[in-house]
Design an enzyme around this catalytic site. Structure first.
Site, mmCIF file in Angstrom:
data_model
loop_
_atom_site.group_PDB
_atom_site.id
_atom_site.type_symbol
_atom_site.label_atom_id
_atom_site.label_comp_id
_atom_site.label_asym_id
_atom_site.label_seq_id
_atom_site.Cartn_x
_atom_site.Cartn_y
_atom_site.Cartn_z
ATOM 1 C CE LYS A 1 53.730 19.480 49.808
ATOM 2 N NZ LYS A 1 55.283 18.639 49.735
ATOM 3 C CG LEU B 1 58.303 9.771 53.221
ATOM 4 C CD1 LEU B 1 59.676 9.457 53.237
ATOM 5 C CD2 LEU B 1 57.922 10.941 53.424
ATOM 6 N N GLY B 2 55.673 6.961 52.503
ATOM 7 C CA GLY B 2 54.845 6.056 53.451
ATOM 8 C C GLY B 2 55.237 4.814 53.951
ATOM 9 C CB THR C 1 50.410 1.414 49.450
ATOM 10 O OG1 THR C 1 49.520 2.457 49.384
ATOM 11 C CG2 THR C 1 49.708 0.226 50.166
ATOM 12 N N GLY C 2 52.726 3.985 49.441
ATOM 13 C CA GLY C 2 53.468 5.131 48.521
ATOM 14 C C GLY C 2 55.030 5.189 48.846
ATOM 15 N N GLY D 1 49.083 6.473 53.757
ATOM 16 C CA GLY D 1 50.134 6.345 52.501
ATOM 17 C C GLY D 1 51.195 5.140 52.620
HETATM 18 N N1 LIG Z 1 61.825 16.235 48.705
HETATM 19 C C1 LIG Z 1 61.453 15.592 47.631
HETATM 20 O O1 LIG Z 1 62.335 15.303 46.683
HETATM 21 C C2 LIG Z 1 60.124 14.934 47.268
HETATM 22 C C3 LIG Z 1 59.935 13.902 45.820
HETATM 23 C C4 LIG Z 1 58.565 13.326 46.087
HETATM 24 C C5 LIG Z 1 57.641 13.576 46.833
HETATM 25 N N2 LIG Z 1 57.938 14.358 47.992
HETATM 26 C C6 LIG Z 1 56.937 14.655 49.027
HETATM 27 O O2 LIG Z 1 56.734 13.054 49.577
HETATM 28 C C7 LIG Z 1 55.149 13.223 50.134
HETATM 29 C C8 LIG Z 1 54.555 11.734 49.872
HETATM 30 O O3 LIG Z 1 54.748 11.774 48.572
HETATM 31 P P1 LIG Z 1 55.098 10.285 47.782
HETATM 32 O O4 LIG Z 1 55.552 10.523 46.438
HETATM 33 O O5 LIG Z 1 55.787 9.423 48.756
HETATM 34 O O6 LIG Z 1 53.427 9.888 47.620
HETATM 35 P P2 LIG Z 1 52.812 8.552 46.879
HETATM 36 O O7 LIG Z 1 54.030 7.617 46.512
HETATM 37 O O8 LIG Z 1 52.345 8.896 45.458
HETATM 38 O O9 LIG Z 1 51.993 7.804 47.807
HETATM 39 C C9 LIG Z 1 50.664 8.416 48.014
HETATM 40 C C10 LIG Z 1 49.952 7.589 49.048
HETATM 41 O O10 LIG Z 1 48.977 8.043 49.647
HETATM 42 C C11 LIG Z 1 47.795 7.359 49.579
HETATM 43 N N3 LIG Z 1 46.465 7.828 49.325
HETATM 44 C C12 LIG Z 1 46.249 8.626 48.199
HETATM 45 N N4 LIG Z 1 44.953 9.139 48.358
HETATM 46 C C13 LIG Z 1 44.307 8.439 49.836
HETATM 47 C C14 LIG Z 1 43.145 8.699 50.440
HETATM 48 N N5 LIG Z 1 42.155 9.336 49.942
HETATM 49 N N6 LIG Z 1 43.178 7.935 51.492
HETATM 50 C C15 LIG Z 1 44.312 7.307 52.023
HETATM 51 N N7 LIG Z 1 45.382 7.105 51.507
HETATM 52 C C16 LIG Z 1 45.582 7.781 50.064
HETATM 53 C C17 LIG Z 1 48.186 6.227 48.508
HETATM 54 O O11 LIG Z 1 47.384 5.122 48.601
HETATM 55 P P3 LIG Z 1 47.110 4.134 47.405
HETATM 56 O O12 LIG Z 1 48.220 2.980 47.394
HETATM 57 O O13 LIG Z 1 45.666 3.531 47.677
HETATM 58 O O14 LIG Z 1 46.942 4.946 45.934
HETATM 59 C C18 LIG Z 1 49.680 5.969 48.597
HETATM 60 O O15 LIG Z 1 49.995 5.228 49.553
HETATM 61 C C19 LIG Z 1 54.517 14.554 49.840
HETATM 62 O O16 LIG Z 1 54.320 15.356 50.473
HETATM 63 C C20 LIG Z 1 55.350 14.873 48.356
HETATM 64 O O17 LIG Z 1 55.272 16.293 48.220
HETATM 65 C C21 LIG Z 1 58.970 14.830 48.209
#
Ligand SMILES: NC(=O)c1ccc[n+]([C@@H]2O[C@H](COP(=O)([O-])OP(=O)(O)OC[C@H]3O[C@@H](n4cnc5c(N)ncnc54)[C@H](OP(=O)(O)O)[C@@H]3O)[C@@H](O)[C@H]2O)c1
Length: 315
Positions: free
Chosen positions: A134, A17-18, A14-15, A12
């Site tokens: 989760k 947190l990742g 490219t996302g 992840g």
């Molecule tokens: N505490 C808070 O306030 C808060 C707020 C938001 C999120 N979160 C948590 O933070 C965590 C990460 O969320 P985020 O919002 O950072 O995620 P995000 O920005 O949507 O990024 C998701 C990442 O996963 C990758 N991905 C998706 N499907 C995949 C697959 N099949 N194989 C490999 N990689 C894949 C995506 O790649 P692509 O670029 O290819 O799509 C992207 O890099 C989650 O657990 C979420 O619940 C917490």
């Protein structure tokens, strides 16, 4: 020097947190791999992130959670796996868990959680299985005997705080503010790059093995009344406070279609039920990250994003 550091595979990158996790891993001199899907290379924003991370030393491995052979190939090059897929993809980690079992070389797994502790929240009648999904992954990790660390960082500072917890607003209010419940229940806000730095610190630390690391420093733990008071002192003006009762908030959650109502559910969970703060961290299965790693300088002025938003809105 880097020989003693675990090799990290981050899923992840490219996302949101990742990307921070990959930066923190590289800053801590871990050999770091990022599993990246082919489709990411045709998105200019994602490509930019990939280029920045590659320039800093990230090794890109092409693959997907949906392609077991690519996963095994990536896992064989790693000691520790951190997954940061979005919450709606949490179940996709089942394939990752079975691939980790097959690869047989993973010393620790940090699943995609990064929020409130899913085993402690008390909104299962409202959250459309957000937290139970989760928890289900936790139980699978444990039953498969995969060593783990769970990270519960509570809210990111980029979530809810830029509007002072006002659904529908992009910037904090300057006249009236809505307060949910009595306004005295506390939630926790942590900056994403700090969450990443604390997460990376756990990977080679025996004190966090098979434990939950929570982030709950007192300076970042505030009630809605406290948030509003600090905001008032920053702008030099009192706001009119309108209180929404628990019953009224529950009614709004029911009346708002899913998934639009999830923001209200998170507000209810944190600021009415107190799900981020009602329990003590039990040292038999949990640690508090800012106590464990006092050398990490994290952001305690949670109002920085608010000030930024305000400055932008005045331009
Ligand atoms: N505490 C808070 O306030 C808060 C707020 C938001 C999120 N979160 C948590 O933070 C965590 C990460 O969320 P985020 O919002 O950072 O995620 P995000 O920005 O949507 O990024 C998701 C990442 O996963 C990758 N991905 C998706 N499907 C995949 C697959 N099949 N194989 C490999 N990689 C894949 C995506 O790649 P692509 O670029 O290819 O799509 C992207 O890099 C989650 O657990 C979420 O619940 C917490």
């Amino acid at each position: 020097m880097t020989d003693s550091k675990s090799k990290l595979l981050i899923i992840g990158v490219t996302g949101n947190l990742g990307f921070e996790l990959a930066n923190a891993s590289l800053n801590a001199s871990h050999p770091t791999l990022g599993l990246v899907r082919d489709s990411a290379f045709s998105d200019p924003n994602k490509l930019h992130k990939i280029q920045l991370l590659s320039d800093s030393g990230l090794k890109i491995v092409k693959g997907s959670l949906h392609d077991e052979e690519s996963l095994i190939e990536a896992l064989k090059q790693a000691d520790v796996v951190i997954c940061a897929v979005a919450s709606k993809q949490v179940h996709d980690q089942k394939a990752l868990i079975s691939a980790m079992k097959r690869a047989g070389c993973i010393k620790r797994f940090i699943p995609s959680e990064f929020g409130s502790d899913p085993d402690r929240t008390r909104v299962s009648h409202l959250d459309h299985n957000f937290y139970s999904r989760k928890s289900e992954i936790r139980r699978l990790v444990e039953s498969q005997g995969i060593p783990y660390t769970y990270v519960c960082c509570n809210f990111y500072t980029s979530y809810l705080l830029p509007s002072l917890v006002q659904p529908g607003l992009q910037a904090p209010p300057r006249d009236n503010v809505t307060i949910f419940g009595d306004g005295n229940v506390r939630g926790v806000f942590m900056k994403e790059s700090d969450v990443a730095a604390f997460t990376i610190s756990t990977v080679d630390d025996p004190r966090t093995l098979n434990k939950t690391m929570s982030l709950r420093p007192p300076g970042n733990t505030l009630s809605m009344n406290e948030l509003v008071t600090v905001w008032e002192s920053k702008i030099g003006k009192k706001l009119e406070r309108n209180y929404i009762s628990e019953e009224e908030l529950l009614k709004r959650i029911q009346e708002t279609p899913y998934p639009d109502n999830m923001q209200l559910v998170f507000i209810y969970s944190a600021f009415v039920k107190g799900d981020q703060t009602y329990y003590d961290i039990d040292s038999s299965n949990g640690v508090e990250g800012t106590q464990l790693y006092p050398h990490i300088k994290y952001k305690t002025d949670v109002f920085l994003p608010l000030i930024h938003t305000c400055a932008m809105s005045l331009l």
